[in-house]
Design a protein around this motif. Structure first.
Motif, short mmCIF file in Angstrom:
data_model
loop_
_atom_site.label_atom_id
_atom_site.label_comp_id
_atom_site.label_asym_id
_atom_site.label_seq_id
_atom_site.Cartn_x
_atom_site.Cartn_y
_atom_site.Cartn_z
N ARG A 118 0.82 -1.21 0.00
CA ARG A 118 0.00 0.00 0.00
C ARG A 118 0.86 1.26 0.00
O ARG A 118 0.57 2.23 -0.71
CB ARG A 118 -0.91 -0.01 1.22
CG ARG A 118 -2.01 -1.07 1.16
CD ARG A 118 -2.64 -1.29 2.52
NE ARG A 118 -3.70 -2.29 2.47
CZ ARG A 118 -4.13 -2.95 3.53
NH1 ARG A 118 -3.60 -2.71 4.73
NH2 ARG A 118 -5.09 -3.86 3.41
N ILE A 119 1.93 1.25 0.79
CA ILE A 119 2.82 2.40 0.83
C ILE A 119 3.45 2.63 -0.54
O ILE A 119 3.58 3.77 -1.00
CB ILE A 119 3.90 2.20 1.92
CG1 ILE A 119 3.27 2.25 3.31
CG2 ILE A 119 5.00 3.26 1.79
CD1 ILE A 119 4.22 1.89 4.43
N GLY A 120 3.86 1.54 -1.20
CA GLY A 120 4.44 1.67 -2.53
C GLY A 120 3.47 2.32 -3.50
O GLY A 120 3.85 3.17 -4.33
N LYS A 121 2.21 1.96 -3.42
CA LYS A 121 1.21 2.55 -4.32
C LYS A 121 0.98 4.03 -4.01
O LYS A 121 0.81 4.85 -4.93
CB LYS A 121 -0.11 1.78 -4.21
CG LYS A 121 -0.07 0.41 -4.87
CD LYS A 121 -1.39 -0.30 -4.73
CE LYS A 121 -1.40 -1.57 -5.54
NZ LYS A 121 -1.32 -1.31 -6.99
N VAL A 122 0.98 4.39 -2.74
CA VAL A 122 0.82 5.79 -2.38
C VAL A 122 1.99 6.62 -2.91
O VAL A 122 1.80 7.72 -3.45
CB VAL A 122 0.70 5.94 -0.85
CG1 VAL A 122 0.75 7.41 -0.45
CG2 VAL A 122 -0.60 5.32 -0.35
N VAL A 123 3.21 6.09 -2.77
CA VAL A 123 4.38 6.79 -3.30
C VAL A 123 4.27 6.95 -4.82
O VAL A 123 4.58 8.01 -5.38
CB VAL A 123 5.67 6.04 -2.92
CG1 VAL A 123 6.89 6.64 -3.62
CG2 VAL A 123 5.88 6.07 -1.41
N ALA A 124 3.81 5.89 -5.49
CA ALA A 124 3.66 5.95 -6.95
C ALA A 124 2.65 7.02 -7.34
O ALA A 124 2.86 7.76 -8.32
CB ALA A 124 3.23 4.59 -7.48
#
Length: 243
Positions: A8-14
């Motif tokens: 989820r964090i990776g998607k938010v950063v993206a």
């Protein structure tokens, strides 16, 4: 922290990286066109030079990538159990990664092709003149040199998006396979609520053990309390001797 949270964090950063620069077209190190990921989605690419064409068409591959990232993030919270959430998050991240990589590759190729075509058309139509006695060949050589001076570069925001999606895909795969995150215990250590206070112990710790009135009040409040025996013993020690 679990693997699904890493995804989820990776998607938010993206998603956040869409507001950073993605693409810059420059001539002799002077930017003439600049675009963030969001501008490529909305079709509001900035022309920094009057000679540069204004791109007002949304790039469908950027739109698709943004939608997939957002959809995967939402599904990671909605779907249960974690295995299903991880499958949706990982699939959406991987699909977005492929679409954004291919889309940018084709866009850069299209920009270079368009420049080459415009250069060829302008060179072929250039007649010989007093200022240009060599005619179209000389003009073509000059414009070829100009075309070589033009560079199309992908910027930090675009690469951050790809790296974040790659990390999200990997984390989702780990969650799907049931792997335990090395940071899995951190949440329990930092978020776990303290044990509720024992009213019996709290009251006992708050009174003066030599105050008979306080000891009697303790016995009245907690007739089955943990310190009943000790309270009675203190009361007996404080009682006046018999006549």
């Amino acid at each position: 922290m679990s693997w699904i949270n890493f995804a989820r964090i990776g998607k938010v950063v993206a998603l956040l990286a869409f507001v950073l620069p993605w693409l810059v077209v420059s001539c002799n190190a002077t930017p003439i066109v600049s675009a963030t990921g969001l501008e490529m989605v909305t079709g509001s690419v900035k022309a920094l030079s009057e000679q540069a064409p204004q791109d007002s068409s949304p790039h469908l591959w950027a739109v698709a990538g943004l939608v997939l990232i957002a959809l995967g993030l939402v599904l990671s919270f909605v779907l249960k159990p974690v295995r299903n959430a991880a499958a949706a998050a990982g699939g959406a991240a991987a699909a977005a990664l492929v679409i954004l990589a291919i889309g940018m590759f084709l866009t850069i190729g299209g920009i270079k092709t368009k420049m080459a075509e415009e250069t060829g058309e302008q060179a072929a139509s250039a007649p010989a003149s007093a200022d240009n006695p060599f005619g179209g060949d000389f003009e073509a050589n000059m414009r070829d040199a100009m075309a070589q001076a033009i560079k199309v570069e992908t910027k930090f925001g675009y690469w951050l998006t790809l790296v974040a999606l790659l990390g999200a895909s990997g984390a989702a795969f780990m969650a799907f396979s049931g792997r335990v995150s090395p940071l899995a215990g951190i949440k329990l250590a930092t978020v776990a609520a303290p044990a509720p206070a024992d009213p019996d112990t709290t009251f006992w710790d708050s009174i003066d053990k030599n105050d008979q009135a306080a000891l009697l009040e303790y016995l009245q409040r907690f007739p089955q309390g943990r310190f009943v025996a000790l309270a009675r013993m203190r009361l007996d020690e404080g009682s006046p001797p018999a006549a």
